[in-house]
Design an enzyme around this catalytic site. Structure first.
Site, PDB file in Angstrom:
ATOM      1  N   ASP A  19       0.879  -1.167   0.000  1.00  0.00           N
ATOM      2  CA  ASP A  19       0.000   0.000   0.000  1.00  0.00           C
ATOM      3  C   ASP A  19       0.920   1.222   0.000  1.00  0.00           C
ATOM      4  O   ASP A  19       1.680   1.438   0.960  1.00  0.00           O
ATOM      5  CB  ASP A  19      -0.866  -0.042   1.260  1.00  0.00           C
ATOM      6  CG  ASP A  19      -1.732   1.190   1.425  1.00  0.00           C
ATOM      7  OD1 ASP A  19      -1.576   2.169   0.668  1.00  0.00           O
ATOM      8  OD2 ASP A  19      -2.567   1.176   2.351  1.00  0.00           O
ATOM      9  N   ASN A  33      -6.742  12.758 -10.753  1.00  0.00           N
ATOM     10  CA  ASN A  33      -7.500  13.220 -11.923  1.00  0.00           C
ATOM     11  C   ASN A  33      -7.253  14.718 -12.085  1.00  0.00           C
ATOM     12  O   ASN A  33      -6.612  15.339 -11.236  1.00  0.00           O
ATOM     13  CB  ASN A  33      -8.993  12.888 -11.786  1.00  0.00           C
ATOM     14  CG  ASN A  33      -9.597  13.529 -10.547  1.00  0.00           C
ATOM     15  OD1 ASN A  33      -9.592  14.757 -10.407  1.00  0.00           O
ATOM     16  ND2 ASN A  33     -10.081  12.710  -9.627  1.00  0.00           N
ATOM     17  N   GLY A  41      -9.631   4.691  -5.902  1.00  0.00           N
ATOM     18  CA  GLY A  41      -8.346   4.022  -6.098  1.00  0.00           C
ATOM     19  C   GLY A  41      -7.253   4.551  -5.189  1.00  0.00           C
ATOM     20  O   GLY A  41      -7.493   4.890  -4.019  1.00  0.00           O
ATOM     21  N   VAL A  42      -6.045   4.651  -5.741  1.00  0.00           N
ATOM     22  CA  VAL A  42      -4.902   5.082  -4.941  1.00  0.00           C
ATOM     23  C   VAL A  42      -5.060   6.544  -4.502  1.00  0.00           C
ATOM     24  O   VAL A  42      -4.613   6.934  -3.418  1.00  0.00           O
ATOM     25  CB  VAL A  42      -3.579   4.816  -5.709  1.00  0.00           C
ATOM     26  CG1 VAL A  42      -3.400   5.744  -6.884  1.00  0.00           C
ATOM     27  CG2 VAL A  42      -2.394   4.883  -4.769  1.00  0.00           C
ATOM     28  N   ASP A  43      -5.726   7.334  -5.316  1.00  0.00           N
ATOM     29  CA  ASP A  43      -5.991   8.751  -5.007  1.00  0.00           C
ATOM     30  C   ASP A  43      -6.799   8.856  -3.711  1.00  0.00           C
ATOM     31  O   ASP A  43      -6.430   9.600  -2.783  1.00  0.00           O
ATOM     32  CB  ASP A  43      -6.759   9.351  -6.198  1.00  0.00           C
ATOM     33  CG  ASP A  43      -6.850  10.863  -6.174  1.00  0.00           C
ATOM     34  OD1 ASP A  43      -6.202  11.491  -5.327  1.00  0.00           O
ATOM     35  OD2 ASP A  43      -7.580  11.413  -7.021  1.00  0.00           O
ATOM     36  N   THR A 127      -3.530   2.240 -14.552  1.00  0.00           N
ATOM     37  CA  THR A 127      -3.878   0.824 -14.804  1.00  0.00           C
ATOM     38  C   THR A 127      -5.097   0.351 -14.019  1.00  0.00           C
ATOM     39  O   THR A 127      -5.468  -0.820 -14.107  1.00  0.00           O
ATOM     40  CB  THR A 127      -2.697  -0.112 -14.481  1.00  0.00           C
ATOM     41  OG1 THR A 127      -2.427  -0.068 -13.071  1.00  0.00           O
ATOM     42  CG2 THR A 127      -1.457   0.266 -15.256  1.00  0.00           C
ATOM     43  N   TYR A 130      -8.602   3.947 -14.925  1.00  0.00           N
ATOM     44  CA  TYR A 130      -8.357   4.474 -16.279  1.00  0.00           C
ATOM     45  C   TYR A 130      -8.038   3.383 -17.316  1.00  0.00           C
ATOM     46  O   TYR A 130      -7.810   3.698 -18.497  1.00  0.00           O
ATOM     47  CB  TYR A 130      -7.256   5.534 -16.244  1.00  0.00           C
ATOM     48  CG  TYR A 130      -7.714   6.888 -15.710  1.00  0.00           C
ATOM     49  CD1 TYR A 130      -9.048   7.130 -15.373  1.00  0.00           C
ATOM     50  CD2 TYR A 130      -6.812   7.931 -15.555  1.00  0.00           C
ATOM     51  CE1 TYR A 130      -9.463   8.359 -14.881  1.00  0.00           C
ATOM     52  CE2 TYR A 130      -7.222   9.180 -15.073  1.00  0.00           C
ATOM     53  CZ  TYR A 130      -8.544   9.393 -14.740  1.00  0.00           C
ATOM     54  OH  TYR A 130      -8.951  10.619 -14.271  1.00  0.00           O
TER      55      TYR A 130
HETATM   56  N1  AR6 Z   1      -1.227   1.550  -3.068  1.00  0.00           N
HETATM   57  C1  AR6 Z   1      -0.642   1.240  -4.253  1.00  0.00           C
HETATM   58  N2  AR6 Z   1      -1.337   1.033  -5.397  1.00  0.00           N
HETATM   59  C2  AR6 Z   1      -2.687   1.152  -5.325  1.00  0.00           C
HETATM   60  C3  AR6 Z   1      -3.373   1.485  -4.147  1.00  0.00           C
HETATM   61  C4  AR6 Z   1      -2.587   1.688  -2.976  1.00  0.00           C
HETATM   62  N3  AR6 Z   1      -3.143   2.008  -1.801  1.00  0.00           N
HETATM   63  N4  AR6 Z   1      -4.707   1.532  -4.422  1.00  0.00           N
HETATM   64  C5  AR6 Z   1      -4.846   1.227  -5.728  1.00  0.00           C
HETATM   65  N5  AR6 Z   1      -3.635   0.982  -6.278  1.00  0.00           N
HETATM   66  P1  AR6 Z   1      -6.185   3.789  -9.856  1.00  0.00           P
HETATM   67  P2  AR6 Z   1      -5.875   5.276 -12.387  1.00  0.00           P
HETATM   68  C6  AR6 Z   1      -3.284   0.634  -7.661  1.00  0.00           C
HETATM   69  O1  AR6 Z   1      -7.549   3.331 -10.251  1.00  0.00           O
HETATM   70  O2  AR6 Z   1      -6.132   4.040 -13.163  1.00  0.00           O
HETATM   71  C7  AR6 Z   1      -9.065   7.905  -9.205  1.00  0.00           C
HETATM   72  O3  AR6 Z   1     -10.435   8.006  -8.964  1.00  0.00           O
HETATM   73  C8  AR6 Z   1      -4.346   0.006  -8.529  1.00  0.00           C
HETATM   74  O4  AR6 Z   1      -4.471  -1.389  -8.250  1.00  0.00           O
HETATM   75  O5  AR6 Z   1      -5.971   4.250  -8.466  1.00  0.00           O
HETATM   76  O6  AR6 Z   1      -4.722   6.142 -12.777  1.00  0.00           O
HETATM   77  C9  AR6 Z   1      -8.451   9.217  -9.636  1.00  0.00           C
HETATM   78  O7  AR6 Z   1      -9.050  10.318  -8.973  1.00  0.00           O
HETATM   79  C10 AR6 Z   1      -3.761   0.270  -9.902  1.00  0.00           C
HETATM   80  O8  AR6 Z   1      -2.778  -0.707 -10.205  1.00  0.00           O
HETATM   81  O9  AR6 Z   1      -5.680   5.021 -10.810  1.00  0.00           O
HETATM   82  C11 AR6 Z   1      -8.745   9.222 -11.098  1.00  0.00           C
HETATM   83  O10 AR6 Z   1     -10.067   9.653 -11.361  1.00  0.00           O
HETATM   84  C12 AR6 Z   1      -3.062   1.621  -9.740  1.00  0.00           C
HETATM   85  O11 AR6 Z   1      -2.958   1.845  -8.332  1.00  0.00           O
HETATM   86  C13 AR6 Z   1      -8.621   7.772 -11.506  1.00  0.00           C
HETATM   87  O12 AR6 Z   1      -8.894   7.032 -10.300  1.00  0.00           O
HETATM   88  C14 AR6 Z   1      -3.802   2.784 -10.380  1.00  0.00           C
HETATM   89  O13 AR6 Z   1      -5.188   2.601 -10.196  1.00  0.00           O
HETATM   90  C15 AR6 Z   1      -7.211   7.422 -11.940  1.00  0.00           C
HETATM   91  O14 AR6 Z   1      -7.200   6.114 -12.428  1.00  0.00           O
END
Ligand code: AR6
Length: 182
Positions: A19, A33, A41-43, A127, A130
Site C-alpha cells: 500500500d 485526476n 483508487g490510490v488517489d 492501470t 483508467y
Molecule cells: N497503493 C498502491 N497502489 C494502489 C493502491 C494503494 N493504496 N490503491 C490502488 N492501487 P487507480 P488510475 C493501484 O484506479 O487508473 C481515481 O479516482 C491500482 O491497483 O488508483 O490512474 C483518480 O481520482 C492500480 O494498479 O488510478 C482518477 O479519477 C493503480 O494503483 C482515476 O482514479 C492505479 O489505479 C485514476 O485512475
C-alpha cells in the site's frame, strides 16, 4: 515484500507489493485526476491517509493537465511529499495514451530533481480506473524512469509500488528486460 531489486548506475530500483500510503520515501506519486481534488483508487487512499490538509493544498493548485504533475506536502503520511500526476484514460491506444503516460513519469521525476528528492515511489499509474493495459504500462513506467535517471541526479531510489502480485510480476519482467540481469 520486495519482489525485485536492480541497480542502474547509483540508483536502486525496487518492485514491491504494498500500500503506497505506508511508504517512508521523500515522495509518493498519486494517480490523480485533472481536478486534483481526490477520487477513488490510490488517489482516495492517499487523501484518506494524508488527512484533509492535503485537499486544502490541492485546491490552491487549480488542477493539473493529463501527463503533467504537481507537488504538495504529505501531511499525515510518512512520505514528506506527494507528487500528483494525471494519467491518460485508455481509449484504445491511438489517442497518445503511451506518450501521456510516459510524460507522467517524466514530469514526476523532473519535480524530484527540482526539489532535490532522493527517493520516490510510483503506483501503476492509469492501470486501474483508467484501464490502461497493465503490461504496456509497466513497460512504459520502467523505460521512462531508466531514461530519466541520468538527468535526475538527486534520486537514488525509485520504488515501483504495485498493488497486486500480477502487477509486480509485470514490472519485474520489464525491469529485468530493461536494466539487464543482476
Ligand atoms: N497503493 C498502491 N497502489 C494502489 C493502491 C494503494 N493504496 N490503491 C490502488 N492501487 P487507480 P488510475 C493501484 O484506479 O487508473 C481515481 O479516482 C491500482 O491497483 O488508483 O490512474 C483518480 O481520482 C492500480 O494498479 O488510478 C482518477 O479519477 C493503480 O494503483 C482515476 O482514479 C492505479 O489505479 C485514476 O485512475
Amino acid at each position: 515484500m520486495t519482489t525485485l531489486t536492480r541497480r542502474v548506475g547509483d540508483v536502486q530500483l525496487d518492485v514491491i507489493v504494498a500500500d503506497i500510503t505506508t511508504l517512508s520515501v521523500d515522495a509518493i506519486v498519486n494517480a490523480a485526476n485533472t481536478s486534483l481534488l481526490g477520487g477513488g483508487g490510490v488517489d482516495g487512499a492517499i487523501h484518506r491517509a494524508a488527512g484533509p490538509e492535503l485537499v486544502a493544498e490541492c485546491r490552491m493548485l487549480h488542477g493539473c493537465k493529463t501527463g503533467d504533475a504537481k507537488i504538495t506536502k504529505g501531511y499525515r503520511l510518512k512520505a514528506a511529499n506527494v507528487i500528483h500526476t494525471v494519467g491518460p484514460v485508455w481509449n484504445g491506444g491511438a489517442l497518445g495514451e503511451d506518450d501521456l503516460l510516459a510524460s507522467c513519469y517524466r514530469r514526476s521525476l523532473e519535480l524530484c530533481r527540482k526539489h532535490q528528492l532522493t527517493s520516490v515511489a510510483f503506483p501503476a499509474i492509469s492501470t486501474g480506473i483508467y484501464r490502461f493495459p497493465a503490461d504496456r504500462a509497466a513497460d512504459i513506467a520502467v523505460r521512462t524512469t531508466i531514461e530519466m535517471l541520468p538527468g535526475t541526479p538527486s534520486v537514488t531510489r525509485v520504488v515501483f509500488c504495485c498493488f497486486s502480485e500480477p502487477s509486480a510480476g509485470l514490472h519485474a519482467e520489464a525491469l529485468g528486460r530493461q536494466a539487464g540481469p543482476c
